[in-house]
Design a protein around this motif. Structure first.
Motif, PDB file in Angstrom:
ATOM      1  N   GLU A 173       0.815  -1.209   0.000  1.00 31.72           N
ATOM      2  CA  GLU A 173       0.000   0.000   0.000  1.00 31.72           C
ATOM      3  C   GLU A 173       0.854   1.268   0.000  1.00 31.72           C
ATOM      4  OE1 GLU A 173      -2.802  -0.366   3.188  1.00 31.72           O
ATOM      5  OE2 GLU A 173      -4.018  -1.848   2.121  1.00 31.72           O
ATOM      6  N   VAL A 185      -5.571   5.870  -2.495  1.00 28.28           N
ATOM      7  CA  VAL A 185      -5.273   4.915  -3.555  1.00 28.28           C
ATOM      8  C   VAL A 185      -5.610   3.511  -3.068  1.00 28.28           C
ATOM      9  CG1 VAL A 185      -3.447   6.327  -4.572  1.00 28.28           C
ATOM     10  CG2 VAL A 185      -2.860   4.663  -2.818  1.00 28.28           C
ATOM     11  N   GLY A 186      -5.789   2.599  -4.045  1.00 27.63           N
ATOM     12  CA  GLY A 186      -6.007   1.197  -3.725  1.00 27.63           C
ATOM     13  C   GLY A 186      -7.282   0.972  -2.945  1.00 27.63           C
ATOM     14  N   GLN A 235       1.948   1.567  -3.601  1.00 26.06           N
ATOM     15  CA  GLN A 235       0.827   2.097  -4.389  1.00 26.06           C
ATOM     16  C   GLN A 235       0.741   3.620  -4.249  1.00 26.06           C
ATOM     17  OE1 GLN A 235      -2.254  -0.354  -2.542  1.00 26.06           O
ATOM     18  NE2 GLN A 235      -2.698  -1.316  -4.521  1.00 26.06           N
ATOM     19  N   VAL A 285      -3.460   4.474 -14.806  1.00 20.88           N
ATOM     20  CA  VAL A 285      -3.557   3.237 -14.025  1.00 20.88           C
ATOM     21  C   VAL A 285      -4.159   2.132 -14.892  1.00 20.88           C
ATOM     22  CG1 VAL A 285      -4.689   2.139 -12.060  1.00 20.88           C
ATOM     23  CG2 VAL A 285      -3.717   4.430 -11.806  1.00 20.88           C
ATOM     24  N   VAL A 327       5.350   0.081  -7.286  1.00 23.25           N
ATOM     25  CA  VAL A 327       4.741  -1.090  -7.915  1.00 23.25           C
ATOM     26  C   VAL A 327       5.486  -1.375  -9.216  1.00 23.25           C
ATOM     27  CG1 VAL A 327       2.502  -0.601  -6.871  1.00 23.25           C
ATOM     28  CG2 VAL A 327       3.051   0.355  -9.123  1.00 23.25           C
ATOM     29  N   SER A 331       1.535   0.197 -13.466  1.00 23.53           N
ATOM     30  CA  SER A 331       0.635   1.221 -12.923  1.00 23.53           C
ATOM     31  C   SER A 331      -0.704   0.641 -12.488  1.00 23.53           C
ATOM     32  CB  SER A 331       0.424   2.331 -13.952  1.00 23.53           C
ATOM     33  OG  SER A 331      -0.208   1.832 -15.121  1.00 23.53           O
ATOM     34  N   GLN A 376      -1.258  -1.796 -10.729  1.00 17.98           N
ATOM     35  CA  GLN A 376      -1.183  -2.263  -9.344  1.00 17.98           C
ATOM     36  C   GLN A 376      -1.482  -1.142  -8.341  1.00 17.98           C
ATOM     37  OE1 GLN A 376       2.842  -3.815  -9.717  1.00 17.98           O
ATOM     38  NE2 GLN A 376       2.092  -5.914  -9.563  1.00 17.98           N
ATOM     39  N   ILE A 377      -1.523   0.093  -8.815  1.00 15.81           N
ATOM     40  CA  ILE A 377      -1.889   1.194  -7.926  1.00 15.81           C
ATOM     41  C   ILE A 377      -3.339   1.052  -7.485  1.00 15.81           C
ATOM     42  CG2 ILE A 377      -2.244   3.709  -7.796  1.00 15.81           C
ATOM     43  CD1 ILE A 377       0.089   3.997  -9.795  1.00 15.81           C
ATOM     44  N   SER A 411       3.896   5.334  -6.045  1.00 20.45           N
ATOM     45  CA  SER A 411       3.726   5.329  -7.498  1.00 20.45           C
ATOM     46  C   SER A 411       2.550   6.217  -7.899  1.00 20.45           C
ATOM     47  CB  SER A 411       3.494   3.897  -7.996  1.00 20.45           C
ATOM     48  OG  SER A 411       4.629   3.093  -7.750  1.00 20.45           O
ATOM     49  N   GLY A 412       1.497   6.218  -7.083  1.00 16.42           N
ATOM     50  CA  GLY A 412       0.360   7.094  -7.346  1.00 16.42           C
ATOM     51  C   GLY A 412       0.753   8.556  -7.331  1.00 16.42           C
TER      52      GLY A 412
END
Length: 893
Positions: free
Chosen positions: A574, A715-716, A577, A635, A687, A690, A692-693, A580-581
């Motif tokens: 997380e 996110v996520g 995520q 994403v 990640v 993308s 996987q975000i 990267s987000g």
């Protein structure tokens, strides 16, 4: 010779003699003792302190520096400036005095045709540590004297001086040693003959060569300290003032007249219609403008934004002093759009990134000027009120505490207060103002001194670092086997940590991510034979060493024990995520708003991201929606995420973005998402694709300072939970309103419109009721002295209606000497209004004075004009006391 050319020659000279050329560190540097880099050696301090191993034997740099201790003196002298550039060459045990002196001499006196600076050897004087000042140098620094004689400096131009002048240290525990300074004789027109000892205006220091030989402690002053032991290696640390050399080689008198600074003064002359050199007071203002505009340009370029504390406050102060000085020169309109581009044109010769980043830099600066112009308007109103009160009390001196409040609370410059006071026939209590300023500075110095121990508590970490660097495997593993290298509790090394205790654990290998780059540290556990530790934080106290803050859940941990470090996989996922987000949102910002919308800070933790970026206006709903869509499309497109290692110059050539204020090693890690769409220097975890975000939803957009906005997002799984909560809320509200979710907006709009209409009707009814209730107030007038006085407490009338009622009653009282004092107790706090007729004012009954009497009884304050004034208080129960106080005051007139 242009300043940029002197800079180029410096670097070429030392690069040609085997020195690694190190780029200037940003002005924002990770040092607990400093707001900004203030000396060329600051980026090299960890090497001189032994905290890190230098990657080169010798190095050279031209370091950007800012010193803020003498801002008030800038312009008053030709020596003080805030931004400057320090040229340095450094040796970490590779060479020492002889070579340092020979290298300096060859550059200073070398012919300009062959790349030197071309100073006449006959104009060069040097100083060294003199005899009798240091126990290790009873005869003075005879070695340095010998080497200066060896390059051709006559003995009569080598002067010995004391520790204050020719011994260098950092002001705190650390390395120190004697130094040797190089001076240039500017000629008899600048002062008396006799070398630096006779006149340091004529004999100008340009270069200081520091010979680091010993570790010192107990630093009490420049000349008072205790020598602990010799350093393991003898080091060289030198500093040459680029601006000083520039004005010597350019044939001008001071740093304000060199090619990088003077064009700003020329433009300020054009704007103001005044000439530099015509009047000393104006010359000071021209110099303030030139210095502060350049300093602000460089600070914003390195990621500082205006604010109310710390670095942001320094920048705000510089910008506002520049604008204020232009105003005092007679320029009333915006001036930074005219001056900042001039400075950029000059400074970009050495720092080309200023040109490419100028849209962002100028947006921040111009927004701050506009905000200050509004502050000036507000401050002017506050000043006018205070000046009127001063004159009303029969005083001719504007109080120092009010001048300080204008300066400290409203950012109103004292020079402007002095100017405006003079226009109204007042002087200012400058002594009182200066006293309050001195108290403020003393508090600031005390705070700084309290913080000036950033290196004092690193000894334990340096000891552990000497045992070896941590084998850090956060990029490749979630679990790592290792050994306990050391244990720390409350700043001291300990042999064991027992159940229930909190401390730090250093392992020889770990998979835990240490907090950095805006990403929070990993969570997880460390297990040993019979012990289990919960990891609550992970930091790098010194470079190369990872320390885990733990709570011992069970058992006991000892040094040397085998251990297994296990990161919580959900936490790591997380967090990755979120990080990267952040990169995706940053790229989306640049796509939607343009390349100047650069990140200026971030924070990531599992499921949440926060990103600050340079922008000076709020984002509307349509823009926020577009940003969110661009990010989520990235994403959906499952863009590859990859990490690449390369040199810093290669990364910049590749187009990778660097975060302002961060310091990077020569080799850097670049995270790429979708090829060139997103390339950023980053040391965080990410990640692999993308997609996987997961979901990304923006939850907030706000201002966090002048020219800086903040985006927040989930996110996520956290994003899905947020959306589910909103969906449930919409469903509940739709049920209450009795409509389908798609019809909810229209239904709410209708209800709000009806509510506003009902409120308008209620207010109208209240006004009618108030008129009816107060219709007979004029008939309640009582004779007090020679004045008809109406006093009333109105519990059903709010403060907003009170002024109108008081004026109505005054009108009904006609042309007689009359006053009306009304107190509203309908709200949480009482409001008082006083109105007087012309005849009452002629008799000395003033509304402004009476309202202060009433408001004081109510526990508050107020003021206004002689005919109508308003105030407020804290206690509704004292309305009767307030009205009685008005009666007494009128009776006493």
């Amino acid at each position: 010779m242009e300043t940029a050319e002197i800079r180029r020659r410096w670097l070429a000279h030392f690069e040609g003699t085997g020195h690694a050329v190190v780029p200037s560190a940003p002005l924002l540097f990770d040092d607990p003792n400093l707001l900004f880099v203030n000396a060329g050696m600051v980026p090299f301090k960890p090497y001189f302190l032994g905290q890190q191993t230098p990657p080169w034997g010798c190095a050279t740099s031209v370091q950007k520096c800012v010193r803020t201790g003498d801002i008030e003196e800038v312009g008053k002298t030709t020596r003080h400036g805030t931004f400057f550039q320090m040229c340095g060459n450094f040796s970490f045990g590779e060479y020492f005095k002889k070579e340092a002196i020979e290298l300096a001499w060859s550059l200073v006196t070398g012919s300009q045709q062959e790349g030197g600076l071309g100073f006449d050897p006959a104009d060069i004087w040097v100083t060294v540590l003199g005899a009798g000042f240091h126990p290790d140098y009873p005869e003075g620094d005879t070695e340095a004297i010998e080497y200066w004689l060896g390059v051709g400096v006559p003995r009569e131009r080598i002067q010995g001086r004391g520790l204050d002048d020719n011994y260098w240290h950092m002001g705190v525990e650390g390395p120190g040693g004697p130094c040797s300074e190089i001076y240039v004789d500017r000629g008899p027109e600048y002062g008396a003959d006799g070398g630096p000892e006779a006149d340091e205006d004529r004999f100008l220091e340009i270069w200081n060569l520091v010979f680091q030989t010993e570790m010192i402690t107990d630093v009490r002053s420049k000349a008072e300290f205790t020598v602990v032991e010799p350093l393991p290696s003898k080091n060289i640390d030198t500093g040459l003032g680029l601006e000083r050399v520039a004005y010597l080689l350019q044939g001008v008198d001071n740093l304000y007249e060199i090619d990088e600074v003077y064009p700003v003064i020329e433009r300020a002359e054009e704007l103001s219609g005044k000439g530099y050199g015509d009047a000393e007071g104006d010359d000071v203002r021209f110099r303030v403008v030139a210095d502060h505009v350049r300093s602000s340009l460089m600070l914003i370029g390195d990621g500082v934004t205006p604010g109310n504390e710390g670095r942001g406050y320094v920048l705000r102060r510089l910008l506002r002093r520049a604008v204020r000085s232009m105003r005092l020169l007679g320029v009333q309109g915006p001036c930074l759009p005219e001056l900042l581009p001039v400075s950029m044109e000059q400074m970009s010769k050495s720092y080309p990134e200023l040109r490419s980043d100028f849209e962002r830099i100028s947006r921040i600066a111009y927004a701050e000027e506009e905000a200050f112009r509004r502050t000036l308007e507000a401050g002017t109103n506050i000043f006018d009120t205070a000046a009127e009160q001063t004159k009303g009390a029969g005083q001719k001196v504007f109080p120092g505490e009010k001048a300080f409040a204008l300066h400290d609370t409203y950012g109103f410059p004292i020079d402007l207060t002095l100017e405006m006071a003079a226009e109204q026939g007042l002087t200012v209590d400058e002594e009182g103002f200066r006293g309050l300023m001195a108290e403020q500075r003393a508090r600031a110095k005390a705070d700084a001194k309290a913080k000036k121990s950033g290196h004092a508590n690193t000894e334990v970490w340096r000891e552990l670092r000497e045992l070896g660097a941590t084998d850090w495997r956060a990029y490749s593993e979630l679990a790592t086997d290792g050994r306990v290298v050391g244990l720390v509790r409350e700043g001291e090394r300990v042999p064991t940590l027992s159940e229930g205790q909190v401390g730090q654990v250093v392992l020889d290998a770990t998979s835990f991510y240490a907090e950095s780059g805006g990403q929070t540290a990993d969570a997880g556990v460390i297990t040993l034979d019979g012990a289990r530790l919960q990891v609550t934080d992970v930091q790098r106290p010194v470079k190369g060493l990872v320390a885990h803050t733990v709570k011992v859940l069970s058992g006991e941990v000892t040094e040397g024990a085998d251990a297994r470090a296990e990161v919580d996989p959900t936490w790591r996922l997380e967090a990755a995520q979120a990080h990267s987000g952040t990169h995706v949102v940053h790229a989306a910002l640049r796509q939607v708003l343009g390349p100047s919308a650069l990140q200026s800070g971030s924070y990531n933790k599992p499921g949440y991201l926060r990103l600050d970026f340079a922008w000076n206006q709020a984002l509307d709903a349509a823009t926020r929606s577009e940003l969110e869509e661009v990010a989520n499309l990235a994403v959906r497109d499952d863009l590859p995420v990859s990490a690449h290692w390369m040199t810093l110059p290669e990364a910049r050539e590749w187009g990778a973005l660097a975060l302002f204020g961060e310091t990077y090693d020569e080799d850097v890690r670049v995270i790429e998402i979708g090829g060139p769409w997103s390339r950023e220097l980053c040391g965080g975890t990410h990640v692999q694709h993308s997609s996987q975000i997961g979901a990304l939803t923006l939850t907030g957009e706000s201002s966090v300072g002048s020219g800086v906005r903040r985006l927040e997002a989930f996110v996520g799984v956290n994003a899905l939970r947020h959306l589910a909560t909103e969906r449930a809320l919409v469903a509940e509200l739709s049920g209450i309103a009795g409509v389908q979710p798609t019809e909810l907006k229209d239904r709410v709009s209708q209800l709000v419109a009806r509510l506003k209409e009902a409120e308008r009707e209620i207010q109208q009814m209240k006004r009618e009721q108030a008129k009816g209730a107060t219709a007979g107030l004029a008939d309640t007038a009582e004779q007090v002295g020679g004045v008809q006085l109406v006093l009333a407490e109105l519990a059903e009338v709010d403060g907003g209606e009170l002024r109108g009622i008081a004026q109505d009653v005054r009108q009904k009282l006609g042309e007689t000497a009359a006053a009306v004092a009304l107190v509203s107790t309908a709200g949480d706090k009482p409001v008082v209004v006083v109105a007087t007729t012309q005849a009452a004012r002629d008799a000395g009954v003033k509304a402004g004075a009476l309202v202060k009497v009433a408001a004081s009884a109510l526990g508050g304050g107020g003021g206004g004009k002689d005919d109508l004034a308003q105030g407020g208080g804290q206690d509704n129960t004292r309305a009767g006391e307030a009205l009685a106080a008005v009666r007494t005051a009128v009776g006493a007139l």
